[in-house]
Design an enzyme around this catalytic site. Structure first.
Site, PDB file in Angstrom:
ATOM      1  N   THR A  88       0.823  -1.220   0.000  1.00 39.04           N
ATOM      2  CA  THR A  88       0.000   0.000   0.000  1.00 39.04           C
ATOM      3  C   THR A  88       0.852   1.262   0.000  1.00 39.04           C
ATOM      4  OG1 THR A  88      -1.450   1.311   1.439  1.00 39.04           O
ATOM      5  CG2 THR A  88      -0.141  -0.345   2.525  1.00 39.04           C
ATOM      6  N   TYR A  93      -1.224  -0.022  10.526  1.00 38.91           N
ATOM      7  CA  TYR A  93      -1.594  -0.707   9.277  1.00 38.91           C
ATOM      8  C   TYR A  93      -0.456  -0.594   8.257  1.00 38.91           C
ATOM      9  CZ  TYR A  93      -3.462  -1.149   4.586  1.00 38.91           C
ATOM     10  OH  TYR A  93      -3.621  -1.478   3.264  1.00 38.91           O
ATOM     11  N   HIS A  96     -14.783   3.944   3.060  1.00 41.49           N
ATOM     12  CA  HIS A  96     -14.189   4.546   1.861  1.00 41.49           C
ATOM     13  C   HIS A  96     -15.122   5.557   1.198  1.00 41.49           C
ATOM     14  CE1 HIS A  96     -11.685   0.834   2.178  1.00 41.49           C
ATOM     15  NE2 HIS A  96     -10.793   1.800   2.190  1.00 41.49           N
TER      16      HIS A  96
HETATM   17  N1  UDP Z   1     -13.168  10.931   2.977  1.00 40.70           N
HETATM   18  C1  UDP Z   1     -14.136  11.880   3.268  1.00 40.70           C
HETATM   19  N2  UDP Z   1     -15.348  11.441   3.732  1.00 40.70           N
HETATM   20  C2  UDP Z   1     -15.624  10.113   3.930  1.00 40.70           C
HETATM   21  C3  UDP Z   1     -14.626   9.150   3.627  1.00 40.70           C
HETATM   22  C4  UDP Z   1     -13.403   9.608   3.152  1.00 40.70           C
HETATM   23  O1  UDP Z   1     -13.928  13.079   3.097  1.00 40.70           O
HETATM   24  O2  UDP Z   1     -16.730   9.802   4.383  1.00 40.70           O
HETATM   25  C5  UDP Z   1     -11.858  11.388   2.450  1.00 40.70           C
HETATM   26  C6  UDP Z   1     -10.660  10.932   3.251  1.00 40.70           C
HETATM   27  O3  UDP Z   1     -10.395  11.839   4.288  1.00 40.70           O
HETATM   28  C7  UDP Z   1      -9.569  10.894   2.177  1.00 40.70           C
HETATM   29  C8  UDP Z   1     -10.331  10.521   0.895  1.00 40.70           C
HETATM   30  O4  UDP Z   1     -11.706  10.808   1.169  1.00 40.70           O
HETATM   31  O5  UDP Z   1      -9.014  12.165   2.005  1.00 40.70           O
HETATM   32  C9  UDP Z   1     -10.221   9.050   0.537  1.00 40.70           C
HETATM   33  O6  UDP Z   1     -10.512   8.290   1.703  1.00 40.70           O
HETATM   34  P1  UDP Z   1     -10.732   6.722   1.678  1.00 40.70           P
HETATM   35  O7  UDP Z   1     -11.085   6.318   3.076  1.00 40.70           O
HETATM   36  O8  UDP Z   1     -11.683   6.369   0.584  1.00 40.70           O
HETATM   37  O9  UDP Z   1      -9.327   6.133   1.253  1.00 40.70           O
HETATM   38  P2  UDP Z   1      -7.857   6.336   1.899  1.00 40.70           P
HETATM   39  O10 UDP Z   1      -7.214   7.437   1.098  1.00 40.70           O
HETATM   40  O11 UDP Z   1      -8.007   6.669   3.335  1.00 40.70           O
HETATM   41  O12 UDP Z   1      -7.201   5.019   1.656  1.00 40.70           O
END
Ligand code: UDP
Length: 323
Positions: free
Chosen positions: A117, A141, A187
């Site tokens: 990752t 993680y 997500h």
């Molecule tokens: N995010 C958000 N609202 C949500 C879920 C995620 O604003 O309900 C934002 C999160 O802070 C990040 C982006 O969306 O900047 C992608 O988050 P996700 O959890 O999908 O994937 P990550 O980048 O954490 O693996």
């Protein structure tokens, strides 16, 4: 080839299983079905129910499968949970991984493709991110994934196990049959689609004061079928080491929501909420190495296609795999 695939009932594992089978490979799925779904395992694959933390079970399954290679997807993958319960992550993602390597040695299996990752990099010094950036994870993680990369580096050096680390950016999208169904769902894209489905009232935007043009975090969203294809290139090729897998173009949270509004025709109400701890401003891949060395080329780089495919799966599976 015959592939022993851990986590084949999960999101990325199930779709890679489908793509492998479509290309004529054999797949033995090893999954404890704790987070995954039996319905997500393609009926052409053999499913062995078992847990990576059970050393004997992994060994027995590997000995009976006698695969040509391993693809290792099974892991806990929630950043927040890993901060609250780090040992859960090290036990499964690291100790479980060691059991897997031991089973490979017992069965004389010499190749592994590992789901790593971009979280192994932590806060990157620069974007787009190349594989040579320092790896400084900021949560258990990411640390657990980096630890297993290091274990595999030694397994390669001392035991001759060819190891490929695929460092995913944000996996999303779906095929007609298989898609994303996590409990809890954290997500962005599935949560936005839940709003479009009427399952939630609104989506929360975690922070709009980041150092980006619209103030929301920028991520690199990559279609799950493209990720699956990278695994197939890695397992059928002869390369080792790390490869970043992303599109090389970043989208902000607000841009993702706008594209989802366009695709679904739903207004998708959104509200600004506090920042989520541990979110870097930007994570965008340079996948030049994967393009040049593996010959990988994403088929669905357009975020609109990615969200349209996810939307189509959510519409045909309104309650996920529980339907
Ligand atoms: N995010 C958000 N609202 C949500 C879920 C995620 O604003 O309900 C934002 C999160 O802070 C990040 C982006 O969306 O900047 C992608 O988050 P996700 O959890 O999908 O994937 P990550 O980048 O954490 O693996």
């Amino acid at each position: 080839m015959k592939i022993f695939l851990t986590g084949g009932a999960g999101y990325i594992g199930s779709i890679t299983t489908e793509c492998l089978l479509d290309e004529g490979h054999d797949v033995v799925v090893f999954d404890n079905l704790e987070q995954g779904h039996r319905e997500a395992v393609d009926s052409r694959a053999l499913l062995i129910e078992g847990d990576l933390r059970d050393r004997d079970a992994v060994r027995k399954a590997m000995m009976s499968a006698k695969p040509d290679a391993v693809m290792h997807f099974a892991a806990y993958a929630l950043v927040g949970e890993s901060m609250d319960d780090p040992m859960k992550y090290f036990r499964n993602n690291v100790a479980g991984g060691v059991h897997l390597v031991e089973a490979m040695l017992a069965a004389d299996v010499k190749k592994i493709i590992f789901s790593s990752t971009c979280a192994t990099y932590g806060y990157p010094d620069r974007v787009p991110m190349t594989e040579d950036l320092p790896q400084r994870p900021v949560n258990p993680y990411g640390e657990s994934k980096l630890m297993f990369e290091k274990i595999l580096t030694w397994a390669q050096d001392r035991e001759g196990i060819q190891s490929v680390f695929l460092r995913y950016f944000n996996a999303c999208g779906a095929t007609d049959q298989y898609g994303e169904d996590h409990d809890p769902e954290t997500h962005l894209i599935p949560l936005v689609l839940f709003v479009a489905q009427g399952k939630r009232d609104k989506v929360k935007i975690f922070g709009d004061d980041y150092d980006t043009p619209d103030g929301t975090c920028i991520r690199d969203y990559i279609h799950i079928v493209d990720l699956a294809q990278a695994h197939i290139l890695a397992v059928t090729g002869d390369h080792v080491g790390p490869f970043n897998l992303g599109n090389g173009s970043g989208y902000s949270v607000k841009q993702v929501i706008d594209v989802a509004r366009e695709v679904t025709g739903h207004p998708v109400p959104a509200e600004i909420a506090p920042r989520r701890p541990g979110d870097p401003d930007r994570l965008v891949a340079s996948s030049e190495k994967a393009y040049e060395v593996l010959g990988w080329k994403p088929r669905y780089p357009d975020l609109k296609d990615i969200i349209a495919h996810a939307w189509s799966w959510h519409q045909s599976h309104p309650d996920g795999y529980r339907a």
